[in-house]
Design an enzyme around this catalytic site. Structure first.
Site, short mmCIF file in Angstrom:
data_model
loop_
_atom_site.label_atom_id
_atom_site.label_comp_id
_atom_site.label_asym_id
_atom_site.label_seq_id
_atom_site.Cartn_x
_atom_site.Cartn_y
_atom_site.Cartn_z
N ARG A 1 11.53 -2.68 11.78
CA ARG A 1 10.60 -2.09 12.72
C ARG A 1 10.24 -3.10 13.81
O ARG A 1 10.13 -4.30 13.54
CB ARG A 1 9.33 -1.62 12.00
CG ARG A 1 9.60 -0.54 10.98
CD ARG A 1 8.37 0.29 10.68
NE ARG A 1 7.19 -0.48 10.37
CZ ARG A 1 6.48 -0.34 9.25
NH1 ARG A 1 6.88 0.50 8.31
NH2 ARG A 1 5.37 -1.03 9.06
N LYS B 1 0.83 -1.21 0.00
CA LYS B 1 0.00 0.00 0.00
C LYS B 1 0.86 1.26 0.00
O LYS B 1 0.60 2.19 -0.75
CB LYS B 1 -0.93 0.03 1.23
CG LYS B 1 -1.93 -1.09 1.32
CD LYS B 1 -2.95 -0.84 2.40
CE LYS B 1 -2.33 -0.61 3.78
NZ LYS B 1 -1.54 -1.76 4.27
N ARG C 1 -9.91 1.02 8.60
CA ARG C 1 -9.57 -0.39 8.82
C ARG C 1 -10.74 -1.20 9.33
O ARG C 1 -10.62 -2.41 9.48
CB ARG C 1 -8.40 -0.50 9.81
CG ARG C 1 -7.08 -0.05 9.21
CD ARG C 1 -5.91 -0.42 10.09
NE ARG C 1 -4.65 -0.07 9.47
CZ ARG C 1 -3.46 -0.34 10.00
NH1 ARG C 1 -3.39 -0.95 11.16
NH2 ARG C 1 -2.36 0.01 9.37
N ARG D 1 -1.18 -9.09 13.38
CA ARG D 1 -1.75 -8.04 12.55
C ARG D 1 -2.58 -8.63 11.41
O ARG D 1 -3.63 -8.09 11.04
CB ARG D 1 -0.63 -7.15 11.99
CG ARG D 1 0.00 -6.26 13.05
CD ARG D 1 1.41 -5.84 12.70
NE ARG D 1 1.48 -4.96 11.55
CZ ARG D 1 2.60 -4.69 10.90
NH1 ARG D 1 3.74 -5.27 11.28
NH2 ARG D 1 2.60 -3.87 9.88
N ARG E 1 11.80 -6.60 5.19
CA ARG E 1 11.55 -5.16 5.06
C ARG E 1 12.46 -4.37 6.01
O ARG E 1 12.69 -4.77 7.14
CB ARG E 1 10.08 -4.85 5.37
CG ARG E 1 9.69 -3.43 5.10
CD ARG E 1 8.19 -3.27 5.03
NE ARG E 1 7.52 -3.49 6.32
CZ ARG E 1 6.21 -3.37 6.48
NH1 ARG E 1 5.43 -3.08 5.46
NH2 ARG E 1 5.68 -3.57 7.68
#
Length: 213
Positions: free
Chosen positions: A160, A13, A88, A171, A127
């Protein structure tokens, strides 16, 4: 142009929103970036949202609606926007609809980037992000020019805290339970475009452009 990007964490996204923002000249509004900056600065919002984000859970609706409402009232969003990470939940979508009703900014376009869970887990494990400017890299698909160093500002890249496999799976579970109903919500309003998010960044962006043209 009013665009919402829906997709699981790691679906691409943010990357697509950045490309669209430059192409269309409207702001990319990432709730994740807003929240992470608040956590980094230790603001009241950051202290409230930080533990929730670290656990992989979703930040409460009322808190997110307030953040977005404030952001959409800023001057740069008057001609349109790209929302990444909001809404969301169906409740958030309903409240966003009430906010936008009658503003005359045009049709709402909702883009759903569809990516299987196991692909998401592999993507996020690779990532890396820049703690200074927020740039995001992927060690396989879009690595930095110099290993471990941000192309934009030269800072050391980091993983992260909410990108651990345990947090990612939490998540994803929250996404399927709370966010996937948005696909039916916007689909019933003829606003939804489903896009195969497993393809290359360039192929996905081409599909995005075709969907909103």
């Amino acid at each position: 142009m009013q665009i919402i990007l829906i997709g699981a964490p790691g679906s691409g996204k943010g990357t697509q929103a950045g490309h669209l923002s430059r192409e269309l000249g409207v702001p990319h509004i990432s709730t994740g970036d807003i929240l992470r900056e608040a956590v980094r600065q230790g603001t009241e919002l950051g202290r409230e949202a930080g533990p929730i984000m670290a656990s992989g859970a979703l930040v409460p609706d009322d808190l997110m609606v307030g953040i977005i409402g404030e952001r959409l009232r800023q001057d740069d969003a008057r001609k349109g926007f790209i929302l990444d990470g909001f809404p969301r939940t169906v409740t958030q979508a309903e409240k966003l609809g009430a906010m936008l009703e009658g503003n005359g900014n045009g049709k709402l376009e909702v883009l759903y980037l569809s990516v299987p869970d196991e692909v998401i887990v592999r993507r996020i494990a690779s990532r890396r992000s820049c703690p200074d400017c927020g740039s995001i890299y992927h060690l396989e698909n879009s690595p930095p020019k110099v290993q471990g160093v941000c192309d934009q500002c030269g800072a050391q890249l980091v993983g992260r805290p909410d990108d651990s496999e345990e947090a990612v799976r939490a998540r994803l579970e929250a996404f399927h339970r709370q966010t996937m109903p948005l696909v039916n919500f916007y689909g019933s309003r003829n606003a939804l475009h489903e896009i195969d998010g497993t393809r290359s960044v360039e192929e996905v962006f081409e599909a995005v452009g075709q969907s909103i043209s």
